[in-house]
Design a protein around this motif. Structure first.
Motif, short mmCIF file in Angstrom:
data_model
loop_
_atom_site.label_atom_id
_atom_site.label_comp_id
_atom_site.label_asym_id
_atom_site.label_seq_id
_atom_site.Cartn_x
_atom_site.Cartn_y
_atom_site.Cartn_z
N GLU A 204 -4.41 8.57 8.14
CA GLU A 204 -4.77 7.29 7.53
C GLU A 204 -4.28 7.25 6.08
O GLU A 204 -3.65 6.28 5.66
CB GLU A 204 -6.30 7.13 7.56
N GLU A 205 -4.54 8.33 5.35
CA GLU A 205 -4.12 8.36 3.95
C GLU A 205 -2.60 8.30 3.83
O GLU A 205 -2.07 7.69 2.91
CB GLU A 205 -4.64 9.62 3.26
N ASN A 208 -1.43 4.70 4.97
CA ASN A 208 -1.87 3.73 3.96
C ASN A 208 -1.10 3.84 2.67
O ASN A 208 -1.22 2.99 1.81
CB ASN A 208 -3.33 4.02 3.57
N ARG A 209 -0.43 4.96 2.48
CA ARG A 209 0.29 5.24 1.24
C ARG A 209 -0.65 5.43 0.05
O ARG A 209 -0.23 5.27 -1.09
CB ARG A 209 1.27 4.11 0.89
N ILE A 210 -1.92 5.72 0.32
CA ILE A 210 -2.81 5.95 -0.83
C ILE A 210 -2.63 7.37 -1.33
O ILE A 210 -2.99 7.70 -2.45
CB ILE A 210 -4.29 5.68 -0.47
N GLU A 212 -0.16 9.07 -2.35
CA GLU A 212 0.62 9.32 -3.58
C GLU A 212 -0.21 9.02 -4.83
O GLU A 212 -0.08 9.67 -5.85
CB GLU A 212 1.91 8.49 -3.55
N VAL A 213 -1.09 8.00 -4.72
CA VAL A 213 -2.00 7.72 -5.83
C VAL A 213 -2.96 8.90 -6.02
O VAL A 213 -3.22 9.33 -7.13
CB VAL A 213 -2.80 6.43 -5.54
N LEU A 214 -3.44 9.42 -4.88
CA LEU A 214 -4.43 10.49 -4.95
C LEU A 214 -3.84 11.77 -5.54
O LEU A 214 -4.45 12.39 -6.40
CB LEU A 214 -4.99 10.77 -3.55
N VAL A 215 -2.64 12.15 -5.07
CA VAL A 215 -2.11 13.43 -5.54
C VAL A 215 -1.64 13.38 -6.98
O VAL A 215 -1.33 14.42 -7.56
CB VAL A 215 -0.98 13.98 -4.64
N SER A 216 -1.60 12.18 -7.58
CA SER A 216 -1.33 12.16 -9.02
C SER A 216 -2.61 12.46 -9.80
O SER A 216 -2.56 12.66 -11.00
CB SER A 216 -0.75 10.81 -9.45
N LEU A 223 -7.44 17.94 -2.07
CA LEU A 223 -7.61 16.79 -1.19
C LEU A 223 -7.84 17.24 0.26
O LEU A 223 -8.73 16.77 0.95
CB LEU A 223 -6.35 15.91 -1.28
N LEU A 429 3.99 13.47 1.59
CA LEU A 429 4.82 12.60 0.75
C LEU A 429 6.15 12.26 1.41
O LEU A 429 7.06 11.72 0.79
CB LEU A 429 5.06 13.25 -0.60
N TYR A 431 8.00 10.13 4.16
CA TYR A 431 7.79 8.98 5.03
C TYR A 431 8.98 8.75 5.94
O TYR A 431 10.12 8.99 5.55
CB TYR A 431 7.55 7.72 4.20
N ARG B 47 7.65 12.21 -9.79
CA ARG B 47 6.67 13.13 -9.19
C ARG B 47 6.51 14.38 -10.03
O ARG B 47 5.42 14.95 -10.10
CB ARG B 47 7.10 13.48 -7.76
N ASN B 50 4.28 13.58 -12.84
CA ASN B 50 2.89 13.47 -12.37
C ASN B 50 2.34 14.79 -11.83
O ASN B 50 1.24 14.82 -11.30
CB ASN B 50 2.79 12.42 -11.27
N ILE B 52 3.07 16.25 -9.22
CA ILE B 52 2.92 16.28 -7.77
C ILE B 52 3.83 17.37 -7.21
O ILE B 52 3.46 18.08 -6.29
CB ILE B 52 3.26 14.90 -7.17
N PRO B 79 2.60 4.16 -7.93
CA PRO B 79 3.77 4.58 -7.15
C PRO B 79 4.44 3.40 -6.43
O PRO B 79 3.82 2.35 -6.26
CB PRO B 79 3.20 5.55 -6.11
N GLU B 81 5.47 3.64 -3.27
CA GLU B 81 4.76 3.65 -1.99
C GLU B 81 3.29 3.70 -2.34
O GLU B 81 2.76 4.74 -2.68
CB GLU B 81 5.14 4.89 -1.18
N ARG B 82 2.61 2.56 -2.27
CA ARG B 82 1.22 2.57 -2.71
C ARG B 82 0.33 1.89 -1.68
O ARG B 82 0.79 1.11 -0.85
CB ARG B 82 1.09 1.89 -4.06
N GLY B 83 -0.94 2.21 -1.76
CA GLY B 83 -1.88 1.62 -0.82
C GLY B 83 -3.28 2.00 -1.20
O GLY B 83 -3.51 2.72 -2.16
N LEU B 84 -4.22 1.46 -0.43
CA LEU B 84 -5.64 1.74 -0.66
C LEU B 84 -6.28 2.00 0.70
O LEU B 84 -5.71 1.69 1.73
CB LEU B 84 -6.31 0.52 -1.31
N LYS B 86 -8.17 1.01 3.63
CA LYS B 86 -8.37 -0.36 4.11
C LYS B 86 -9.83 -0.68 4.38
O LYS B 86 -10.29 -1.79 4.20
CB LYS B 86 -7.57 -0.58 5.39
#
Lengths: 448, 314
Positions: A204-205, A208-210, A212-216, A223, A429, A431, B47, B50, B52, B79, B81-84, B86
């Motif tokens: 899911e993560e 969702n592409r979330i 990359e936000v998380l690993v920053s 995680l 990371l 895709y 990256r 950051n 990463i 980023p 490639e970004r998302g939340l 859902k």
């Protein structure tokens, strides 16, 4: 607050808040109680009344007794009975005892029906009554056997006590078998249910592409482990709720229906005695006698339950579940990290499911020989040991074997966590790329 | 003063070099445009900044110190490639992401309420993310990126997925953050936005830095000595002295438009003198190349020279 704790908190709360979690939590105890209660309810409160015609040409079976559920009607000959069977709302079956061609006792007796076959309980009722009448009328009257002697003979039973010569302890192996089977199956299911929850969470993560936000904000390892631990806590919560809920529902149910159970049991015994031609006065006296073997069995079960070391089994269950879960869920996390849909992860999931599935298939064999070499080997190999060792523990396993098995398992977990973390870190990371085993091997060899 | 600098950063993935000797620097309180074609290595560099991934060699400095985990709370990253999540509620999710950046529960909530008020989205707090449109989700994502008031902000293709109105809002917010002292690294393919927002640029092509500096200086160095001239309408061709060539000549009812190029030996004043003798000058302006032209020219010539080098190698 430590970041890994935040992850654990989120993973735990989002899952526990879901409706599906509570549905599953409530559904399992309800199903369990239903499995326990429905047969009892049906046996005591059956409303259907079956009418059965009896045509007895021999005169040996002259004493069919009707009960609440089955009413017997004696008929003069088979033609009348057959006519009755054809009409609606009369009789549903005919017991036809033909005069034998030779001898006194007919060996073949027919039960006819026209629409629906009589239910198993009706059939067994007929069978039981006929056996009893046969005994009373033939054994006792024809062969002139004394009734008291007969009762003594039939009420004599043998209890087999299997004991350890050194300690004098009883074996209780059937109890152990049940515990071994149930607990090992429970570990097996829990590992896959919660392991695949970890995998889906990672996927899911990623999709969702979330991620990359998380690993920053935190390390991929934090995680991954946060998710693994969070889901484990969800699993433990569910276990505890299941045990508490089913325990309290069953207790409440038993107390509320205690009367019904007792009455049902007494009625059964009275029926049984009556069918043997025992008078009402005699019944009271006989009751205690006929109770004997039954209570013996029950006390032995209770003794067995008390005797088996539940503390040891519970601790072993928890340790084996947690370690087995850690071993597999980290690998499931890695699989989740390298796949983007349920379809393309089967090539990685399948090898993970094989070892434990093998143990489950072999469980009957292992239960037969819990200290055989197959059982010992399977309980040492880390990918099979969580389930295989659980099969063995209720039968008693030398402490050093448990220690070695758990030690090997723990060391393997360190290795799989390392492998999984490495795959996870790179995979999450990446895709739109199909990953092969060859690719994975490269990741492990090179530091990316 | 430089807030961020990379020094000789190298990074390879099994057999393929993603970054080769990359040194960049971002001055505090400015916007640095990180440009380059797809696959040039921008995302890898981002990256690394950051944390990463780690560079194979070279180092990254943040405020003069070697970059480490403690700087995570001072960097905000949006980023490409970004998302939340859902299924998670907007407020809950924003709180979670803010606290992962090190904000306390109290601070996170206070600041989030302020931002939600600013963007007039207070009633989204208890909505699930999947109930929001894509543009709305991007707004939430932007807030989460800047909420912990980082010193360094990294935006990777921030405008993708935004409609023009929201893109403009975002641009204004970025400039506002810059005016409040934040340093911004801004990666994009949208060259028009580079000219509007960036103070400096770094152009990466095939894993190497091929061009870097202040936008004005770069434009200046790429000028081609071309001038746009508008003059009172004259009929017929105008002949110029040696060193001045006419690139195009058009006219409407009143004006004649000329595009003129001069040799290096001549100055703009020489051109103007020469013009004054011949036509009545109404306007005179040097043509500076757009970032788009500079980008294409640099990347194309860089690719050609590399192909040539490779041929020599063979």
């Amino acid at each position: 607050m430590n970041k890994i704790l935040l992850v654990i908190q989120r993973e735990y709360l989002t899952r526990v808040k879901k409706k599906s979690f509570w549905i599953l939590t409530l559904l399992v105890p309800i199903l369990l109680v239903a499995l326990y209660a429905i047969p009892i309810y049906l046996a005591t409160n059956s409303l259907e009344v079956t009418h059965v015609a009896v045509v007895d040409e021999t005169g040996l079976y002259n004493d069919f007794r009707s009960s609440d559920n089955v009413v017997y009607h004696y008929m003069a000959d088979i033609d009348i009975a057959q006519k009755a069977l054809g009409k609606a709302d009369t009789v549903e079956a005919i017991v036809y005892v033909q005069k034998p061609k030779s001898g006194i006792v007919p060996t073949e007796i027919f039960v006819y029906y026209s629409k629906d076959a009589p239910s198993p309980s009706v059939k067994s009722g007929i069978d039981k009554q006929m056996q009893d009448m046969l005994r009373n009328n033939i054994l006792l009257d024809v062969y002139n056997i004394n009734r008291e002697d007969y009762e003594k003979i039939t009420n004599t039973s043998v209890n087999l006590h299997v004991q350890d010569l050194d300690t004098g302890e009883s074996d209780f192996s059937s109890m152990r078998m049940v515990i071994a089977f149930v607990l090992s199956l429970l570990i097996y299911m829990a590992i896959f249910i919660f392991g695949s929850q970890v995998m889906r969470g990672v996927m899911e993560e990623k999709t969702n592409r979330i991620v990359e936000v998380l690993v920053s904000s935190l390390k991929p390892f934090q995680l991954m482990m946060g998710k693994v631990v969070g889901v484990a806590l969800v699993g433990l919560t569910q276990f505890v709720l299941w045990i508490v809920l089913s325990g309290s529902i069953i207790t409440a149910f038993t107390i509320a229906n205690a009367d019904t159970f007792d009455k049902a049991r007494q009625q059964e015994q009275i029926d049984m005695l009556k069918s043997r031609g025992v008078s009402v006065e005699q019944i009271a006296a006989e009751m205690s006698d006929t109770d004997m073997p039954d209570t013996d069995m029950q006390t032995e079960m209770v003794q067995g339950l008390l005797h088996i070391q539940f503390g040891v089994i519970a601790v072993a269950f928890l340790i084996l579940f947690i370690l087995g879960y850690l071993l597999y869920s980290t690998l499931f996390a890695a699989v989740g990290a390298i796949t983007e849909s349920e379809q393309d992860n089967s090539q990685f999931v399948l090898p993970l499911t094989v070892p434990l599935l093998l143990v489950i298939i072999l469980t009957p064999t292992l239960i037969e020989a819990p200290n055989g070499s197959l059982a010992i080997w399977l309980s040492m190999i880390p990918f099979t040991s969580p389930v295989a060792m659980m099969v063995r523990v209720p039968f008693g396993v030398p402490i050093w074997q448990i220690a070695v098995s758990v030690g090997i398992l723990a060391l393997t977990i360190l290795l799989t966590v390392w492998v999984a973390a490495k795959i996870y870190r790179t995979g999450i990371l990446l895709y739109g790329k199909k990953i092969t085993y060859k690719e994975l091997w490269k990741w492990l060899r090179f530091n990316n | 003063m430089e807030l961020l600098a990379t020094e000789n950063v190298e990074k390879s993935y099994s057999g393929y070099k993603a970054l080769d000797d990359v040194s960049i620097s971002a001055r505090e309180g400015t916007v640095l445009g990180l440009l380059g074609p797809n696959g040039a290595g921008k995302t890898t560099l981002i990256r690394i900044i950051n944390q990463i991934t780690a560079p194979d060699s070279g180092c990254v400095l943040f405020g003069g110190e070697r970059l480490s985990q403690k700087h995570i709370s001072q960097i905000g990253y949006l980023p490409e490639e970004r998302g939340l999540y859902k299924k998670m509620k907007v407020g809950e999710q924003a709180m979670y992401l803010a606290r992962l950046k090190g904000l306390t529960k109290y601070d996170a909530e206070k600041r989030l309420r302020q931002w939600f008020e600013r963007f007039e989205i207070q009633d989204w707090w208890n909505k699930k993310v999947e109930e929001l449109s894509k543009g709305m989700q991007q707004k939430v994502q932007f807030i989460v990126t800047v909420l912990h008031e980082p010193r360094l902000l990294i935006f990777d293709e921030p405008f993708s997925g935004f409609d023009p109105i929201n893109a403009n809002l975002l641009k204004e917010e970025i400039l506002r953050l810059k005016n409040n002292g934040a340093t911004v690294v801004f990666s994009t393919h949208n060259m028009a936005s580079v000219e509007e927002i960036c103070d400096d640029i770094v152009l990466i092509n095939k894993s190497r830095v091929v061009l870097s500096g202040r936008v004005n200086n770069i434009k200046n160095s790429f000028r081609k000595n071309i001038f746009d001239v508008r003059c009172r309408k004259t009929d017929g061709e105008i002949a110029f002295a040696y060193g001045i060539s006419v690139l195009s000549q058009t006219a409407d009812e009143l004006n004649t438009f000329l595009k003129l190029k001069i040799d290096n030996t001549l100055s703009p004043n020489d051109l103007l003198r020469s013009l004054v003798d011949r036509v009545e000058v109404l306007s005179f302006q040097e043509v500076l190349p757009s970032m788009n032209e500079i980008f294409i020219e640099t990347v194309t010539s860089n690719n050609q020279s590399q192909t040539a080098e490779n041929k020599e190698d063979i």
